[in-house]
Motif scaffolding. Sequence first.
Motif, short mmCIF file in Angstrom:
data_model
loop_
_atom_site.label_atom_id
_atom_site.label_comp_id
_atom_site.label_asym_id
_atom_site.label_seq_id
_atom_site.Cartn_x
_atom_site.Cartn_y
_atom_site.Cartn_z
N GLY A 5 -22.39 35.87 24.12
CA GLY A 5 -23.80 35.56 24.06
C GLY A 5 -24.06 34.41 23.11
N SER A 6 -25.31 34.10 22.90
CA SER A 6 -25.68 33.01 21.99
C SER A 6 -27.06 33.28 21.42
CB SER A 6 -25.66 31.66 22.72
OG SER A 6 -26.68 31.61 23.71
N ASN A 7 -27.36 32.59 20.33
CA ASN A 7 -28.72 32.61 19.78
C ASN A 7 -29.06 31.20 19.34
OD1 ASN A 7 -27.54 32.22 17.24
ND2 ASN A 7 -27.54 34.41 16.78
N ALA A 8 -30.09 31.04 18.55
CA ALA A 8 -30.55 29.70 18.20
C ALA A 8 -29.56 28.92 17.37
CB ALA A 8 -31.89 29.79 17.46
N GLY A 9 -28.62 29.62 16.72
CA GLY A 9 -27.72 28.93 15.81
C GLY A 9 -26.28 28.85 16.22
N GLY A 10 -25.88 29.61 17.25
CA GLY A 10 -24.47 29.57 17.63
C GLY A 10 -24.12 30.58 18.70
N LEU A 11 -22.83 30.88 18.79
CA LEU A 11 -22.29 31.75 19.84
C LEU A 11 -21.79 33.06 19.25
CD1 LEU A 11 -20.20 29.01 21.68
CD2 LEU A 11 -22.37 29.98 22.45
N LEU A 12 -21.86 34.11 20.04
CA LEU A 12 -21.33 35.42 19.66
C LEU A 12 -19.97 35.59 20.31
CD1 LEU A 12 -24.56 37.54 20.23
CD2 LEU A 12 -23.92 36.15 18.25
N VAL A 13 -18.95 35.84 19.49
CA VAL A 13 -17.57 35.86 19.96
C VAL A 13 -16.98 37.25 19.76
CG1 VAL A 13 -15.27 34.83 19.71
CG2 VAL A 13 -17.31 33.43 19.34
N ARG A 14 -16.40 37.80 20.84
CA ARG A 14 -15.78 39.12 20.77
C ARG A 14 -14.44 39.05 20.06
NH1 ARG A 14 -16.86 44.25 20.80
NH2 ARG A 14 -18.52 43.71 22.29
N PHE A 15 -14.25 39.93 19.07
CA PHE A 15 -12.99 40.07 18.36
C PHE A 15 -12.65 41.56 18.38
CE2 PHE A 15 -10.22 40.61 14.69
CZ PHE A 15 -9.38 39.50 14.76
N TYR A 16 -11.96 42.03 19.43
CA TYR A 16 -11.66 43.45 19.61
C TYR A 16 -12.94 44.26 19.58
CZ TYR A 16 -7.08 41.50 18.71
OH TYR A 16 -5.96 40.72 18.76
N SER A 17 -13.08 45.22 18.67
CA SER A 17 -14.29 46.04 18.63
C SER A 17 -15.42 45.36 17.85
CB SER A 17 -13.98 47.40 18.00
OG SER A 17 -13.63 47.24 16.62
N LEU A 18 -15.14 44.20 17.28
CA LEU A 18 -16.13 43.47 16.48
C LEU A 18 -16.70 42.31 17.27
CD1 LEU A 18 -14.06 43.22 13.17
CD2 LEU A 18 -15.58 45.07 13.87
N VAL A 19 -17.85 41.82 16.82
CA VAL A 19 -18.43 40.60 17.36
C VAL A 19 -18.71 39.67 16.19
CG1 VAL A 19 -20.39 39.56 18.55
CG2 VAL A 19 -19.44 41.70 19.39
N GLY A 20 -18.17 38.46 16.27
CA GLY A 20 -18.36 37.48 15.21
C GLY A 20 -19.26 36.34 15.66
N PHE A 21 -19.40 35.35 14.79
CA PHE A 21 -20.37 34.27 15.00
C PHE A 21 -19.66 32.92 14.92
CE2 PHE A 21 -24.09 31.71 13.40
CZ PHE A 21 -24.85 31.80 14.58
N LEU A 22 -19.95 32.06 15.88
CA LEU A 22 -19.43 30.69 15.90
C LEU A 22 -20.62 29.74 15.84
CD1 LEU A 22 -17.37 28.42 16.32
CD2 LEU A 22 -17.33 28.97 18.76
N THR A 79 -28.12 29.97 8.30
CA THR A 79 -26.98 29.44 7.57
C THR A 79 -25.72 29.91 8.23
OG1 THR A 79 -26.87 31.32 6.07
CG2 THR A 79 -28.24 29.48 5.38
N LEU A 80 -24.58 29.40 7.77
CA LEU A 80 -23.30 29.70 8.40
C LEU A 80 -23.02 31.18 8.47
CD1 LEU A 80 -20.77 28.30 9.54
CD2 LEU A 80 -19.74 28.50 7.29
N GLY A 81 -23.31 31.91 7.43
CA GLY A 81 -22.95 33.33 7.44
C GLY A 81 -24.16 34.24 7.33
N SER A 82 -25.32 33.80 7.84
CA SER A 82 -26.52 34.58 7.64
C SER A 82 -26.69 35.64 8.72
CB SER A 82 -27.73 33.65 7.62
OG SER A 82 -27.81 32.95 8.84
N LEU A 83 -25.68 36.50 8.93
CA LEU A 83 -25.76 37.57 9.90
C LEU A 83 -26.31 38.81 9.20
CD1 LEU A 83 -22.39 37.16 11.80
CD2 LEU A 83 -24.52 35.91 12.03
N SER A 84 -27.38 39.34 9.71
CA SER A 84 -27.99 40.53 9.11
C SER A 84 -27.03 41.69 9.17
CB SER A 84 -29.28 40.86 9.85
OG SER A 84 -29.70 42.17 9.55
N ALA A 85 -26.80 42.36 8.04
CA ALA A 85 -25.89 43.49 8.02
C ALA A 85 -26.42 44.59 8.92
CB ALA A 85 -25.71 44.00 6.59
N HIS A 86 -27.76 44.81 8.90
CA HIS A 86 -28.33 45.86 9.74
C HIS A 86 -28.12 45.55 11.22
CE1 HIS A 86 -31.11 48.91 11.22
NE2 HIS A 86 -31.71 47.96 11.93
N SER A 87 -28.39 44.25 11.58
CA SER A 87 -28.23 43.86 12.99
C SER A 87 -26.79 43.96 13.41
CB SER A 87 -28.73 42.42 13.18
OG SER A 87 -30.09 42.34 12.89
N PHE A 88 -25.87 43.51 12.55
CA PHE A 88 -24.45 43.52 12.88
C PHE A 88 -23.96 44.95 13.08
CE2 PHE A 88 -21.04 40.20 12.33
CZ PHE A 88 -20.18 40.85 13.19
#
Length: 379
Positions: free
Chosen positions: A103-120, A8-17
């Motif tokens: 980077g990328s995975n099956a659902g989208g792209l990983l985008v660097r935001f300073y010290s964070l990494v978000g999801f597109l 889903t759009l925001g299904s990023l695992s808290a543990h993984s993140f």
Amino acid sequence: MPIFAATTLGSLSAHSFLSLLASTDASHSLSSSFVLTHKSPSKRPSNFAARVSLSGKPEPIAGVLESSPSSPESVRRARRSADWKTAREYLDSGFIFKGRIEGSNAGGLLVRFYSLVGFLPFPLLSPAHSCKEPYKSIQDIAKSLIGSLIPVKVIQADEKNKNLIFSEKEAAWSKFSEQVGVGDVYEARVGSVEDYGAFVHLRFSDGFYHLTGLVHISEVSWDLVQDVRDILSEGDEVRVKVLDVDRDKSRITLSIKQLEEDPLLETLDKVIPQDDSAEPDSFGPKSDSEIIPLPGLDTIFEELLQEEGIEDVHINRQGFEKRVVSQDLQLWLSNAPPVEKKFTLLARAGRQVQEIQLTTSLDQEGIKRALQRVLERVP
């Protein structure tokens, strides 16, 4: 590197993140830049995260940040907390951030935001990528984007659940939507085709397809369209006219058929040509007493005669088409010029078309208003 869940759009695992953030060193924090509408970021020493406030001034971070993986965990937490605050400021302001694809995975792209990494997510990528390389899969396009900088908007910044979501489509809307106006005509490419219409990508003057609009099934063709897929397929090149731009909802409504002449805005001879291709009995008798009005016309005639300026209304002749546009009754005012105060209306239902002669002292606009009043009264 941990892989985010992407169902889903925001299904990023808290543990993984959190695992990903904990493994991020300060060199990553220098790998992104962004675009502000009014001011550019100030120069920063190399041992500071390249981050500014939305006012354009450097935003101090608690303590001096050392660019070393051995930095105390409390300092890394302070940096991440400050970056989450910055993400929320981007969310609230709607400013565009230029992030690096890491980077990328099956659902989208990983985008660097300073010290964070978000999801597109892939559905929130601009259509410019898929239209530029239409024969590539979205996964291959994603791989080719790794390492590049793309403009995005923050659409979700939930520090508690560690969800940082971006949209390139929203960034493209901010940049290009002001160029789109009602009545504009665009070369376009069909994207996805749904039961209710087709999503179409608009090509801009730079040759890229930046925005997407909807051609509703009713705007695909003057003919009755039972299935949009019978008319349009993904990748088709079409011309479209802009019917509406909803800037609050970021929606563009388009039409294909309105760039073609409406066959009903002429005479019966135009709708059903009198040539060898016409059916032998295409045109019925010219005496209206021998023609049975289409269902609902009798009531409309009675109401029209109640309108001031309308002297007479009767069926002149009828014909039968080879195609069906609609089973419902449709009533149109012909573009044919009046002759001796006589205007032509066309009524259609199924394959049957009836030509109606209207004698009136009204002009064309007056007739349209009278018809509108009548149709509002008729159930």
